[in-house]
Scaffold this active site. Structure first.
Site, short mmCIF file in Angstrom:
data_model
loop_
_atom_site.label_atom_id
_atom_site.label_comp_id
_atom_site.label_asym_id
_atom_site.label_seq_id
_atom_site.Cartn_x
_atom_site.Cartn_y
_atom_site.Cartn_z
N HIS A 208 -11.05 10.21 6.73
CA HIS A 208 -9.65 9.98 6.37
C HIS A 208 -9.48 8.47 6.27
O HIS A 208 -9.83 7.73 7.18
CB HIS A 208 -8.72 10.55 7.46
CG HIS A 208 -7.30 10.14 7.28
ND1 HIS A 208 -6.49 10.67 6.30
CD2 HIS A 208 -6.55 9.23 7.93
CE1 HIS A 208 -5.28 10.12 6.38
NE2 HIS A 208 -5.30 9.23 7.35
N HIS B 146 -3.38 6.91 2.65
CA HIS B 146 -2.63 7.61 1.61
C HIS B 146 -2.46 6.71 0.39
O HIS B 146 -2.56 5.49 0.51
CB HIS B 146 -1.26 8.05 2.15
CG HIS B 146 -1.35 9.09 3.20
ND1 HIS B 146 -1.56 8.78 4.53
CD2 HIS B 146 -1.32 10.44 3.13
CE1 HIS B 146 -1.63 9.90 5.22
NE2 HIS B 146 -1.49 10.92 4.40
N ASP C 16 4.06 3.34 -5.66
CA ASP C 16 5.00 2.22 -5.59
C ASP C 16 4.30 0.86 -5.52
O ASP C 16 4.84 -0.10 -5.01
CB ASP C 16 5.94 2.39 -4.40
CG ASP C 16 5.21 2.43 -3.06
OD1 ASP C 16 3.96 2.32 -3.03
OD2 ASP C 16 5.89 2.57 -2.02
N CYS D 213 -2.73 2.73 0.67
CA CYS D 213 -2.37 2.28 2.00
C CYS D 213 -3.45 2.79 2.95
O CYS D 213 -3.51 3.99 3.26
CB CYS D 213 -0.99 2.85 2.33
SG CYS D 213 -0.34 2.33 3.91
#
Length: 148
Positions: free
Chosen positions: A101, A104, A108, A119
């Site tokens: 992981h 995300h 924008d 991010c």
């Protein structure tokens, strides 16, 4: 077959925070990651598999509290998944070979650079400075770390 992969040895070397973020889809606290303020030239790789993820040229200050990038250095090393956790719909970013992981991606980002904001948790990344890239096997990316 890729040279980048998740191994038991790599998992065993992770700090508790790195394990939580990469293996349990956790998130580090905003504005705490050691790579947030990194302005050195180089490449960001998956802390588990070592696969190339982002170039320093793609990094920018978004103000969100995590390292932000406009695009991956290798699109094929990124997997996007629908994330409906925490009562919202987002796009999770994972590494392809390490299945880590990372964070995300949001629509924008800077419009003049593609409009995306990756991010990414510092805990999921390892930074390799430009001067060490060749020795660590990332020489093919040297030209991409300084220009987008």
């Amino acid at each position: 077959m890729s040279e980048y992969r998740k191994t038991d040895e790599a998992i065993a070397r992770l700090t508790p925070e790195q394990f939580h973020v990469t293996q349990e889809s956790g998130t580090e606290r905003p504005f705490t990651g050691p790579l947030l303020e990194n302005k050195r030239v180089g490449i960001y790789v998956d802390v588990v598999s070592g696969e190339p993820l982002f170039a320093s040229a793609a990094k920018y200050e978004s103000g969100c509290g995590w390292p932000s990038f406009v695009k991956p250095i290798e699109e094929d090393n990124i997997v996007n998944l629908r994330d409906e956790s925490h009562g919202m719909v987002r796009v999770e970013v994972r590494s392809k070979h390490g299945d880590s992981h990372l964070g995300h991606v949001f629509p924008d980002g800077p419009t003049d650079r593609g409009g995306l904001r990756y991010c990414i948790n510092s805990a999921s990344l390892r930074f390799v400075p430009k001067e060490e890239m060749e020795a660590e096997g990332y020489g093919q990316y040297i030209d991409q770390v300084e220009e987008l």
